[in-house]
Design a protein around this motif. Structure first.
Motif, short mmCIF file in Angstrom:
data_model
loop_
_atom_site.label_atom_id
_atom_site.label_comp_id
_atom_site.label_asym_id
_atom_site.label_seq_id
_atom_site.Cartn_x
_atom_site.Cartn_y
_atom_site.Cartn_z
N UNK A 143 0.83 -1.20 0.00
CA UNK A 143 0.00 0.00 0.00
C UNK A 143 0.87 1.26 0.00
N UNK A 144 0.45 2.24 -0.78
CA UNK A 144 1.13 3.53 -0.85
C UNK A 144 0.11 4.62 -0.54
N UNK A 145 0.44 5.49 0.41
CA UNK A 145 -0.43 6.61 0.78
C UNK A 145 0.26 7.90 0.35
N UNK A 181 -2.96 13.62 10.19
CA UNK A 181 -2.14 12.99 11.22
C UNK A 181 -2.82 11.74 11.78
N UNK A 182 -4.13 11.82 11.98
CA UNK A 182 -4.85 10.66 12.49
C UNK A 182 -4.74 9.50 11.52
N UNK A 183 -4.90 9.78 10.23
CA UNK A 183 -4.81 8.71 9.22
C UNK A 183 -3.41 8.12 9.16
N UNK A 184 -2.40 9.00 9.20
CA UNK A 184 -1.02 8.52 9.09
C UNK A 184 -0.59 7.69 10.30
N UNK A 185 -1.19 7.94 11.44
CA UNK A 185 -0.81 7.20 12.65
C UNK A 185 -1.44 5.82 12.71
N UNK A 230 -1.91 3.60 9.80
CA UNK A 230 -1.78 2.91 8.52
C UNK A 230 -1.60 1.41 8.75
N UNK A 231 -2.14 0.58 7.86
CA UNK A 231 -1.97 -0.88 8.01
C UNK A 231 -0.53 -1.31 7.74
N UNK A 232 -0.23 -2.54 8.10
CA UNK A 232 1.10 -3.09 7.84
C UNK A 232 1.39 -3.09 6.34
N UNK A 233 2.70 -3.11 6.03
CA UNK A 233 3.17 -3.16 4.64
C UNK A 233 2.77 -1.91 3.85
N UNK A 234 2.77 -0.77 4.56
CA UNK A 234 2.43 0.51 3.92
C UNK A 234 3.65 1.41 3.86
N UNK A 235 3.63 2.36 2.92
CA UNK A 235 4.59 3.46 2.90
C UNK A 235 3.83 4.74 2.63
N UNK A 236 4.45 5.86 2.97
CA UNK A 236 3.89 7.18 2.71
C UNK A 236 4.74 7.87 1.65
N UNK A 237 4.08 8.51 0.69
CA UNK A 237 4.79 9.26 -0.34
C UNK A 237 4.39 10.72 -0.20
N UNK A 238 5.32 11.54 0.30
CA UNK A 238 5.03 12.96 0.52
C UNK A 238 5.36 13.75 -0.75
N UNK A 239 4.35 14.42 -1.29
CA UNK A 239 4.55 15.24 -2.48
C UNK A 239 4.77 16.70 -2.11
N UNK A 240 3.69 17.38 -1.68
CA UNK A 240 3.81 18.80 -1.41
C UNK A 240 2.56 19.26 -0.66
N UNK A 273 3.16 5.97 11.10
CA UNK A 273 3.62 4.66 11.54
C UNK A 273 4.13 3.81 10.36
N UNK A 274 4.53 4.50 9.28
CA UNK A 274 5.11 3.83 8.11
C UNK A 274 6.21 4.73 7.55
N UNK A 275 7.18 4.16 6.85
CA UNK A 275 8.27 4.96 6.27
C UNK A 275 7.75 5.96 5.24
N UNK A 276 8.43 7.11 5.15
CA UNK A 276 8.04 8.17 4.23
C UNK A 276 9.10 8.32 3.15
N UNK A 277 8.65 8.44 1.91
CA UNK A 277 9.52 8.69 0.76
C UNK A 277 9.14 10.03 0.13
N UNK A 278 10.02 10.54 -0.72
CA UNK A 278 9.75 11.81 -1.37
C UNK A 278 10.40 11.83 -2.74
#
Length: 355
Positions: free
Chosen positions: A169-171, A212-216, A218-228, A252-257
């Motif tokens: 999953x990617x958020x 913030x509530x959603x990001x805290x 997140x299900x297992x095997x997820x990552x976050x992709x921060x755009x802008x 609660x998941x790693x963030x990429x950019x």
């Protein structure tokens, strides 16, 4: 009457050298180059800070003369939607630079290029333009050349899948500002190729507490992709890097950019656009124009500005083995091991013990 005293030959040579030096200095001062750099960002955006520091030095080193740099910062969203803002900006620049001539204008965003396309003849007639844009279909305006380098948003997801092969999953996080929406549209187009193997959810334009509530949670095997995020769903404005730094601790998941300015702000990394490479590419074309080449005769450049980078501290935080990092990736902020830090003392100590 005053008597003229003949100077010894050695003094005459020294005096001639001093006069020559002063005259040469005056000629260099008179020949200084004047450049206007126009951004569609806040003054504290990293690209603005970096380019304002580096562009004059890069140009001065190659030109061999002083470069006087002026900067202006335009509101990209209002340039598009607000005719009154465009008119006010035009009036302001006309008054401010009424008696100033520029050798070159550097447009660091395509919205600035759009503005110059309509206002340059009135404000800066005949002045050449070097521009940067990340839209491949962008057309040049007359008397211009530039760097056209598309932002690759998909490459960071590809790197994330290599580092974390179990991700499903990617958020994607982006804001409610018009510039934020531009990046969301690009992401939806570029990330479509991953949809067959990854579930991609766009957390777009949410109020910050809700995000913030959603990001805290997140299900297992997820990552976050921060755009802008320049503005959230509640209408509050933010500095995008400060916003990232605020939300990173609760995720609660790693963030990429996708851009290198996000490093050291809570992201693992990604295939990041190098703003230093962007500045160097713009400076390369600016130098050619300032040396006398006609901008319309200079082909635009399309360099790859992306560099794979990861934050070693974030790898450790999320339990990602360094052995998974692809070759050629820059590993930043790596702490030296005890051996690397104290090897000289260890070797000397062991030598003394053996002796």
């Amino acid at each position: 009457m005053h008597r003229l005293v003949a100077l010894p030959p050695a003094y005459r040579v020294a005096l001639a050298a001093i006069v020559s030096s002063v005259l040469c200095g005056a000629n260099v001062w008179a020949a200084q180059t004047t450049v206007l750099v126009v951004y569609a960002t806040r003054p504290d955006a990293r690209i603005a800070v970096l380019a304002d520091n580096q562009l004059p030095r890069l140009l001065e080193r190659k030109l061999g003369q002083r470069v006087s740099r002026y900067s202006e910062h335009l509101d990209a969203a209002r340039l598009v939607d607000d005719a009154r803002y465009q008119s006010a900006v035009t009036d302001f620049l006309r008054i401010k630079y009424a008696n100033q001539r520029f050798d070159l204008i550097i447009a660091m965003h395509e919205m600035v290029l759009d503005f110059l396309g309509t206002a340059r003849d009135e404000l800066f007639p005949g002045t050449p333009v070097v521009f940067f844009t990340d839209t491949l279909s962008r057309q040049r305006i007359p008397n211009s050349t530039g760097v056209i380098a598309e932002t690759n948003l998909a490459a960071s997801i590809a790197l994330a899948a290599t580092l974390q092969p179990t991700v499903t999953r990617v958020y994607v996080v982006t804001g409610a500002h018009e510039r934020d929406k531009v990046f969301e549209r690009r992401a939806r187009a570029q990330l479509r190729s991953f949809e067959s193997r990854l579930q991609i959810t766009y957390l777009s334009g949410l109020p910050t507490p809700e995000l913030k509530r959603r990001l805290s949670r997140l299900p297992d095997h997820s990552i976050v992709y921060y755009l802008l995020v320049n503005r959230d769903g509640a209408g509050a404005y933010f500095h995008p890097l400060e916003y990232l730094q605020d939300i990173a601790p609760v995720a609660n998941a790693p963030i990429y950019s996708w851009v290198d300015s996000t490093m050291d702000h809570g992201v693992i990394g990604g295939s990041l656009k190098s703003q230093e490479r962007q500045t160097e590419a713009v400076a390369e074309l600016a130098l050619r124009v300032l040396r006398g080449e006609r901008p319309d005769s200079i082909a635009t450049m399309s360099p790859d500005l992306h560099v794979n980078q990861v934050d070693w501290r974030q790898l450790r935080r999320w339990g990602i083995a360094e052995s998974r990092v692809p070759a050629g990736t820059l590993v930043m902020f790596k702490a030296p091991t005890a051996w690397e830090r104290y090897k000289v003392y260890i070797v000397v100590s062991l030598t003394l013990v053996v002796a």
